[in-house]
Enzyme design. Structure first.
Site, mmCIF file in Angstrom:
data_model
loop_
_atom_site.group_PDB
_atom_site.id
_atom_site.type_symbol
_atom_site.label_atom_id
_atom_site.label_comp_id
_atom_site.label_asym_id
_atom_site.label_seq_id
_atom_site.Cartn_x
_atom_site.Cartn_y
_atom_site.Cartn_z
ATOM 1 N N SER A 44 3.988 2.059 2.829
ATOM 2 C CA SER A 44 3.271 2.371 3.951
ATOM 3 C C SER A 44 2.185 1.330 4.141
ATOM 4 C CB SER A 44 2.311 3.565 3.116
ATOM 5 O OG SER A 44 1.082 4.016 3.909
ATOM 6 N N TYR A 69 -2.930 5.229 -4.351
ATOM 7 C CA TYR A 69 -2.025 5.247 -3.233
ATOM 8 C C TYR A 69 -1.645 3.843 -2.731
ATOM 9 C CZ TYR A 69 0.684 6.546 0.867
ATOM 10 O OH TYR A 69 1.668 6.972 1.708
#
Length: 216
Positions: A44, A69
Site C-alpha cells: 500500500s 498498518y
C-alpha cells in the site's frame, strides 16, 4: 486499540507480513522446482508513513492504527526485496504491489461514509468517485497491477525486488506530501527498499517464528 495474536505479536504485522513470510519460506522448495516463479504480495502507499519500528515492532509502547498498518505494508515491500536477493538465482523473483485506493468494496464500508466523503472517495449520494489518475480505482482496475506482477508481463522476467504501481515499477519518492482528496502519494519510499533493512527484517521474522516452534 492494540491487538496481539496468540503468540503476542501485533496483529497487523502478524497478518500482513509475518504470515506471508512464513508461507513464502514454506513454499520455497515448490517455487524453486518451478524454474521460474513470482512471489507477489499486496502492499500500500501507506508504507510511506512508517518504517519498521525495530525497538518495538509489536508497538506495545507506541501503538496507533495508522502506524501499525504502515509498518506492516513497509514490511511487505522489504520482503519482496529480500526474496529477490536470496532466491533470484533459483529463478524466484519477489514483488510488492500497490493496487491503488480501491473504491466501492466491503472494506470501505468499515470506514464509514463521513470519512469516505472527507477523503474524496464517495460523493454526497454515497456513490464511489473513480479517478485512476490520482489512484482511486475500481476493483477491476486495482487488480491490474497484481496481474501484471503475477503472470502477464514478460517485462518482469529478469527483474524483481521491486514495488509496482500502475503496471510499472514505481519511482522512488521520499517527499512528505500530504494526502488530499486530489493527491494520494503512493510511490515507493526509500526506507521500504533498503537492502540492509530487508535483511534485518528477514532475520527478525525468523527469530519471531523460532520462538513459536518454527525452526526453518
Amino acid at each position: 486499540m492494540l491487538t496481539l495474536d496468540p503468540r503476542g505479536y501485533e496483529a497487523e504485522f502478524a497478518t500482513n507480513f509475518l504470515g506471508h513470510f512464513q508461507l513464502t519460506r514454506d513454499l520455497y522448495p515448490a517455487l524453486r522446482a518451478a524454474h521460474g516463479a513470482r512471489v507477489v504480495n499486496v502492499s500500500s502507499g501507506a508504507h510511506r508513513f512508517a518504517g519498521i519500528q525495530w525497538d518495538d515492532v509489536n508497538l506495545r509502547d507506541n501503538y496507533h492504527a495508522g502506524l501499525a498498518y504502515a509498518q506492516s505494508k513497509a514490511a511487505v515491500v522489504l520482503l519482496a526485496v529480500e526474496v529477490d536477493r536470496r532466491w533470484a538465482d533459483d529463478g524466484i523473483h519477489g514483488y510488492a504491489v500497490h493496487p491503488g485506493v480501491v473504491v466501492g468494496t466491503s472494506l470501505n464500508s468499515a470506514v464509514g461514509n463521513d470519512a469516505l466523503r472527507a477523503m474524496g472517495l464517495i460523493d454526497d449520494a454515497g456513490n464511489p468517485i473513480i479517478d485512476p489518475a490520482v489512484g482511486k480505482k475500481t476493483p477491476q482496475q486495482g487488480t491490474s497491477t497484481i496481474a501484471f506482477a503475477a503472470a502477464t508481463s514478460p517485462l518482469l522476467d529478469d527483474i524483481g525486488g521491486v514495488y509496482l504501481k500502475d503496471n510499472d515499477i514505481s519511482p522512488v519518492n521520499d517527499e512528505q506530501a500530504p494526502v488530499t482528496a486530489d493527491s494520494i502519494p503512493s510511490e515507493v519510499a526509500s526506507h521500504a527498499i533498503d537492502p540492509g533493512s530487508a535483511r534485518r527484517l528477514w532475520e527478525l521474522a525468523k527469530t519471531m517464528l523460532a520462538k513459536n516452534g518454527n525452526q526453518q
